[in-house]
Design an enzyme around this catalytic site. Structure first.
Site, PDB file in Angstrom:
ATOM      1  N   SER A 112      45.776  35.525  32.302  1.00 20.67           N
ATOM      2  CA  SER A 112      47.184  35.759  32.602  1.00 20.67           C
ATOM      3  C   SER A 112      47.848  34.418  32.872  1.00 20.67           C
ATOM      4  O   SER A 112      47.211  33.494  33.387  1.00 20.67           O
ATOM      5  CB  SER A 112      47.302  36.649  33.835  1.00 20.67           C
ATOM      6  OG  SER A 112      48.624  36.608  34.338  1.00 20.67           O
ATOM      7  N   SER A 113      49.147  34.351  32.582  1.00 20.85           N
ATOM      8  CA  SER A 113      49.869  33.097  32.826  1.00 20.85           C
ATOM      9  C   SER A 113      49.937  32.766  34.318  1.00 20.85           C
ATOM     10  O   SER A 113      50.228  31.628  34.683  1.00 20.85           O
ATOM     11  CB  SER A 113      51.278  33.173  32.238  1.00 20.85           C
ATOM     12  OG  SER A 113      51.977  34.259  32.796  1.00 20.85           O
ATOM     13  N   CYS A 114      49.666  33.746  35.192  1.00 23.24           N
ATOM     14  CA  CYS A 114      49.745  33.458  36.633  1.00 23.24           C
ATOM     15  C   CYS A 114      48.543  32.656  37.139  1.00 23.24           C
ATOM     16  O   CYS A 114      48.481  32.331  38.317  1.00 23.24           O
ATOM     17  CB  CYS A 114      49.935  34.735  37.439  1.00 23.24           C
ATOM     18  SG  CYS A 114      48.493  35.782  37.476  1.00 23.24           S
ATOM     19  N   TYR A 141      44.909  38.149  42.173  1.00 19.80           N
ATOM     20  CA  TYR A 141      44.720  38.423  40.751  1.00 19.80           C
ATOM     21  C   TYR A 141      44.424  37.126  40.001  1.00 19.80           C
ATOM     22  O   TYR A 141      43.529  37.062  39.151  1.00 19.80           O
ATOM     23  CB  TYR A 141      46.004  39.077  40.223  1.00 19.80           C
ATOM     24  CG  TYR A 141      45.999  39.447  38.768  1.00 19.80           C
ATOM     25  CD1 TYR A 141      45.223  40.511  38.310  1.00 19.80           C
ATOM     26  CD2 TYR A 141      46.798  38.764  37.855  1.00 19.80           C
ATOM     27  CE1 TYR A 141      45.242  40.864  36.971  1.00 19.80           C
ATOM     28  CE2 TYR A 141      46.820  39.116  36.521  1.00 19.80           C
ATOM     29  CZ  TYR A 141      46.043  40.166  36.086  1.00 19.80           C
ATOM     30  OH  TYR A 141      46.064  40.518  34.759  1.00 19.80           O
ATOM     31  N   LYS A 145      41.204  36.037  37.706  1.00 20.62           N
ATOM     32  CA  LYS A 145      41.346  35.666  36.288  1.00 20.62           C
ATOM     33  C   LYS A 145      40.839  34.247  36.028  1.00 20.62           C
ATOM     34  O   LYS A 145      40.278  33.964  34.967  1.00 20.62           O
ATOM     35  CB  LYS A 145      42.803  35.826  35.847  1.00 20.62           C
ATOM     36  CG  LYS A 145      43.236  37.285  35.731  1.00 20.62           C
ATOM     37  CD  LYS A 145      42.498  37.976  34.593  1.00 20.62           C
ATOM     38  CE  LYS A 145      42.910  39.393  34.366  1.00 20.62           C
ATOM     39  NZ  LYS A 145      42.113  40.060  33.310  1.00 20.62           N
ATOM     40  N   HIS A 184      55.519  46.341  36.287  1.00 21.06           N
ATOM     41  CA  HIS A 184      56.163  45.045  36.091  1.00 21.06           C
ATOM     42  C   HIS A 184      57.665  45.252  35.910  1.00 21.06           C
ATOM     43  O   HIS A 184      58.145  46.392  35.793  1.00 21.06           O
ATOM     44  CB  HIS A 184      55.562  44.346  34.867  1.00 21.06           C
ATOM     45  CG  HIS A 184      54.166  43.872  35.086  1.00 21.06           C
ATOM     46  ND1 HIS A 184      53.059  44.568  34.672  1.00 21.06           N
ATOM     47  CD2 HIS A 184      53.683  42.761  35.706  1.00 21.06           C
ATOM     48  CE1 HIS A 184      51.969  43.911  35.019  1.00 21.06           C
ATOM     49  NE2 HIS A 184      52.304  42.815  35.648  1.00 21.06           N
ATOM     50  N   LYS A 192      64.893  52.294  35.540  1.00 17.52           N
ATOM     51  CA  LYS A 192      66.035  52.365  36.465  1.00 17.52           C
ATOM     52  C   LYS A 192      67.357  52.525  35.707  1.00 17.52           C
ATOM     53  O   LYS A 192      68.231  53.303  36.097  1.00 17.52           O
ATOM     54  CB  LYS A 192      66.097  51.096  37.322  1.00 17.52           C
ATOM     55  CG  LYS A 192      65.032  51.031  38.418  1.00 17.52           C
ATOM     56  CD  LYS A 192      65.175  49.723  39.214  1.00 17.52           C
ATOM     57  CE  LYS A 192      64.138  49.627  40.319  1.00 17.52           C
ATOM     58  NZ  LYS A 192      64.264  48.352  41.076  1.00 17.52           N
TER      59      LYS A 192
HETATM   60  O1  GFB Z   1      57.138  41.646  36.570  1.00 17.63           O
HETATM   61  P1  GFB Z   1      56.984  41.375  38.015  1.00 17.63           P
HETATM   62  O2  GFB Z   1      56.647  42.513  38.886  1.00 17.63           O
HETATM   63  O3  GFB Z   1      55.877  40.271  38.283  1.00 17.63           O
HETATM   64  O4  GFB Z   1      58.362  40.759  38.572  1.00 17.63           O
HETATM   65  P2  GFB Z   1      55.733  38.668  38.153  1.00 17.63           P
HETATM   66  C1  GFB Z   1      59.063  39.746  37.902  1.00 17.63           C
HETATM   67  C2  GFB Z   1      60.381  39.453  38.608  1.00 17.63           C
HETATM   68  O5  GFB Z   1      61.264  40.561  38.464  1.00 17.63           O
HETATM   69  C3  GFB Z   1      60.293  39.178  40.118  1.00 17.63           C
HETATM   70  C4  GFB Z   1      61.835  40.893  39.711  1.00 17.63           C
HETATM   71  O6  GFB Z   1      61.185  38.156  40.461  1.00 17.63           O
HETATM   72  C5  GFB Z   1      60.744  40.522  40.713  1.00 17.63           C
HETATM   73  O7  GFB Z   1      61.270  40.396  42.024  1.00 17.63           O
HETATM   74  N1  GFB Z   1      62.248  42.300  39.734  1.00 17.63           N
HETATM   75  C6  GFB Z   1      63.528  42.745  39.827  1.00 17.63           C
HETATM   76  C7  GFB Z   1      61.456  43.383  39.694  1.00 17.63           C
HETATM   77  N2  GFB Z   1      63.574  44.086  39.877  1.00 17.63           N
HETATM   78  C8  GFB Z   1      62.275  44.517  39.794  1.00 17.63           C
HETATM   79  C9  GFB Z   1      61.691  45.816  39.786  1.00 17.63           C
HETATM   80  O8  GFB Z   1      62.350  46.846  39.887  1.00 17.63           O
HETATM   81  N3  GFB Z   1      60.331  45.862  39.659  1.00 17.63           N
HETATM   82  C10 GFB Z   1      59.576  44.726  39.532  1.00 17.63           C
HETATM   83  N4  GFB Z   1      58.237  44.860  39.383  1.00 17.63           N
HETATM   84  N5  GFB Z   1      60.110  43.484  39.572  1.00 17.63           N
HETATM   85  C11 GFB Z   1      53.298  39.328  37.835  1.00 17.63           C
HETATM   86  C12 GFB Z   1      52.053  39.182  38.649  1.00 17.63           C
HETATM   87  O9  GFB Z   1      54.215  38.496  38.407  1.00 17.63           O
HETATM   88  O10 GFB Z   1      53.143  38.911  36.508  1.00 17.63           O
HETATM   89  C13 GFB Z   1      50.874  39.703  37.952  1.00 17.63           C
HETATM   90  O11 GFB Z   1      52.260  39.782  39.907  1.00 17.63           O
HETATM   91  C14 GFB Z   1      50.809  39.275  36.513  1.00 17.63           C
HETATM   92  O12 GFB Z   1      49.744  39.292  38.638  1.00 17.63           O
HETATM   93  C15 GFB Z   1      52.122  39.518  35.817  1.00 17.63           C
HETATM   94  O13 GFB Z   1      50.466  37.917  36.427  1.00 17.63           O
HETATM   95  C16 GFB Z   1      52.112  39.049  34.387  1.00 17.63           C
HETATM   96  O14 GFB Z   1      56.119  38.191  36.785  1.00 17.63           O
HETATM   97  O15 GFB Z   1      56.440  37.993  39.286  1.00 17.63           O
END
Ligand code: GFB
Length: 315
Positions: A112-114, A141, A145, A184, A192
């Site tokens: 993963s890119s993280c 995570y 990875k 995600h 939503k």
């Molecule tokens: O996709 P996401 O959950 O994960 O969130 P990451 C990306 C961004 O979208 C963050 C915002 O800044 C969230 O705060 N966001 C806005 C939301 N509204 C929402 C919402 O309703 N739901 C969600 N989920 N986010 C993940 C890692 O990071 O990326 C994993 O936690 C993995 O481990 C994945 O690496 C690819 O992009 O921040």
């Protein structure tokens, strides 16, 4: 170093075939002349070493795509750190060790890119791995990875195993998780905005500030890249898989609203975390090998939305 690995006539195991990535791999492998093995969790629980050893010894796959993982968005990572660390470590360690033992010819591990440091120079090059602190919202995570990448490197070095690692950027597509607590951002915003349109609501609330930048890749592009890498890449270092399609979370919401023809307001719950400020992969290595993403973001969003509507009639 690159080599050519021919999948024709091979027994190919897709670990995690029910997930979004694994199911895309199964779709993509249908056009290769290979036999795809897809055991269920009842056949083999990948967190249990004895299960994995028994199944791998009985079935003897020749190639393995390691797409099985405990995954989720920013809130799920924060809520279940033990599961994200333990499940992923066990799955990787069990499968990589068993693959070596039964003589798997080639294995591709999905990271993963993280895994890259939170504040590494952008776009993120493969060589920045382990050069700085991780993003705290997903470090459990990421550590798991990184261990998977290192397992592949260690088995190459000690055993001469042809095990490689691919690092995808943020993924989306058919088979995604649309549970708002665990998902995600892209599927969360699709849901939503779909519900706001259905209910005639005038506003949708996003988490965080909307300013973080993310890159999105359609899972069918990822699956195609994985098959390409399985055939052509044989090297110690991980290789990035991205699309170059980067935008802010606010811009993502606006794009989704446009695709769904909804014109309400966006509000921001800044008590929720932003996570890493930017996460754009440098894909020079993959591009130089001859692969580029093909599915544009708007086309991909429209397609993912079609899948969501069809598979979530409740929504
Ligand atoms: O996709 P996401 O959950 O994960 O969130 P990451 C990306 C961004 O979208 C963050 C915002 O800044 C969230 O705060 N966001 C806005 C939301 N509204 C929402 C919402 O309703 N739901 C969600 N989920 N986010 C993940 C890692 O990071 O990326 C994993 O936690 C993995 O481990 C994945 O690496 C690819 O992009 O921040």
């Amino acid at each position: 170093m690159t080599g050519v690995y021919d999948l024709s006539g091979k027994r190919v195991y897709v670990a995690g075939h029910r997930g979004m990535v694994g199911s895309a791999l199964v779709r993509r492998l249908a056009s290769e002349a290979c036999t795809v093995l897809t055991p269920t969790r009842a056949d083999v629980d990948l967190r249990r070493q004895a299960d994995v050893e028994r199944w791998m010894a009985a079935e003897k796959p020749q190639a393995v795509f390691l797409a099985a993982a405990k995954v989720g968005g920013i809130a799920a990572n924060d809520r279940y750190p033990a599961d994200f660390l333990y499940d992923n470590l066990m799955i990787e360690a069990n499968l990589i060790q068993a693959a070596q033992t039964v003589g798997v010819e080639k294995l591709l591990f999905l990271g993963s890119s993280c895994i890259y440091p939170r504040l590494a120079p952008q776009p993120l090059q493969e060589d920045c791995l382990l050069t700085g602190p991780l993003e705290p919202t997903n470090e459990w995570y990421a550590i798991a990875k990184i261990a998977g990448v290192k397992l592949c490197q260690a088995y190459r070095r000690q055993h001469g195993a042809d095990f490689i690692s691919a690092m995808p950027t943020n993924l989306y597509g058919p088979g995604d998780n649309y549970d708002l607590q665990g998902s995600h951002v892209l599927p969360a915003l699709l849901r939503k905005i779909h519900e706001a349109k259905r209910d005639g609501a005038g506003a949708v609330t996003l988490w965080g500030t909307g300013t973080p930048l993310r890159e999105f890749l359609h899972v069918d592009d990822l699956a195609d890249a994985c098959v390409f890498l399985m055939k052509t890449y044989s090297s110690d270092g991980p290789i990035n898989v991205g699309s170059g399609q980067e935008l802010s979370i606010r811009a993502l919401a606006e794009t989704i609203a446009d695709v769904l023809a909804w014109s309400g307001d966006l509000t921001f719950d800044t008590a929720k975390p932003d996570g890493t400020p930017r996460k754009l992969l440098d894909t020079t290595r993959l591009h130089d090998l001859g692969w580029d993403a093909k599915i544009g973001l708007r086309t991909g969003i429209a397609e993912a939305y079609g899948w969501f509507v069809e598979n979530h009639p409740d929504a």
